[in-house]
Design a protein around this motif. Structure first.
Motif, PDB file in Angstrom:
ATOM      1  N   ILE A   9       3.573  -4.249   6.289  1.00 19.01           N
ATOM      2  CA  ILE A   9       5.012  -4.021   6.341  1.00 19.01           C
ATOM      3  C   ILE A   9       5.461  -4.191   7.787  1.00 19.01           C
ATOM      4  O   ILE A   9       4.936  -3.543   8.695  1.00 19.01           O
ATOM      5  N   ALA A  33       4.354   1.581   9.932  1.00 15.72           N
ATOM      6  CA  ALA A  33       4.619   0.145  10.051  1.00 15.72           C
ATOM      7  C   ALA A  33       3.380  -0.564  10.608  1.00 15.72           C
ATOM      8  O   ALA A  33       2.727  -0.062  11.535  1.00 15.72           O
ATOM      9  N   VAL A 201      13.903  -0.387   5.257  1.00 14.59           N
ATOM     10  CA  VAL A 201      13.074   0.570   6.004  1.00 14.59           C
ATOM     11  C   VAL A 201      13.938   1.584   6.737  1.00 14.59           C
ATOM     12  O   VAL A 201      13.684   2.793   6.698  1.00 14.59           O
ATOM     13  N   ILE A 217       8.745   2.889   3.973  1.00 13.13           N
ATOM     14  CA  ILE A 217       7.596   2.001   4.185  1.00 13.13           C
ATOM     15  C   ILE A 217       6.557   2.209   3.087  1.00 13.13           C
ATOM     16  O   ILE A 217       6.038   1.239   2.513  1.00 13.13           O
TER      17      ILE A 217
END
Length: 229
Positions: A9, A33, A201, A217
């Motif tokens: 991601i 992330a 996000v 996420i």
């Protein structure tokens, strides 16, 4: 930067708080992330202006992992060294942005950065057929580039075609545009492994309440992983 095909991601800071980029980068990484995606726009190749090398250099010190710089600019070649020196791990140029994309990819790799090539929605997969051995990442645009928050355009057939072309080469397929919990399964099932998400996000969270980022996420990753093999 090792290669694997696990879902990654990559939140786009285009949707972050521009007044607080450093803290935003730290927050999204702390919340899971994998990469930090930086959308560079020039008001010429695309109808918007965002950031340049100085911004990338400023946020680099706040990013522990991969800084993924997507150049939506033309020309590209005069700026490659500046973005590499600013700390970009991946530099992606558009196949549509100039006449010599092969040379551009060579120039990116010569800096030590990973080389990416992006395809607009109207550009077919075979536009990169002769570039695969010079490419570390193919970015499939699932919106027309220039603005965040646009509606997703289904590019599943293109993604599948690229996945077949890539074969066993260590090349990521990245999706940029309209990725959320509803579209992540579609692109992952088609063969993508790097999902750029902006508003999906950053919506509902902040630096002072980063748990919202983490939840978003995790939800996107879970949606993609539900069908990704």
């Amino acid at each position: 930067m090792s290669f694997d095909r696990n879902i990654k991601i990559a939140p786009s800071i285009l949707a972050a708080n521009f007044a607080n980029f450093g803290a935003e980068c730290e927050a999204i990484e702390a919340q899971g992330a994998d990469w930090v995606h930086v959308d560079v726009m020039d008001g010429h190749f695309v109808p918007n202006i965002t950031f340049g090398p100085a911004t990338c250099a400023a946020i680099r010190k706040h990013i522990k992992g991969v800084m993924d710089v997507h150049l939506m600019i033309a020309p590209v070649d005069p700026y490659i060294d500046a973005f590499a020196q600013a700390g970009a791990d991946v530099i992606t140029a558009h196949v549509e942005a100039g006449p010599h994309i092969h040379r551009t990819l060579q120039a990116i790799r010569a800096t030590g950065a990973k080389a990416g090539v992006a395809l607009n929605p109207g550009t077919p997969a075979d536009a990169v057929a002769e570039l695969l051995d010079l490419t570390d990442l193919i970015c499939v645009m699932t919106v027309n580039p220039g603005f965040g928050g646009q509606k997703f355009i289904d590019m599943s057939n293109k993604i599948r075609a690229l996945r077949a072309m890539i074969g066993d080469r260590p090349v990521h397929i990245e999706i940029d545009g309209g990725v959320d919990v509803n579209t992540a399964p579609l692109v992952a099932q088609s063969g993508a492994d790097v999902l750029v998400a902006g508003s999906a996000v950053f919506r509902g969270g902040s630096v002072s309440a980063p748990e919202g980022y983490g939840e978003n996420i995790r939800n996107i990753r879970a949606a993609a992983a539900g069908v990704y093999a």
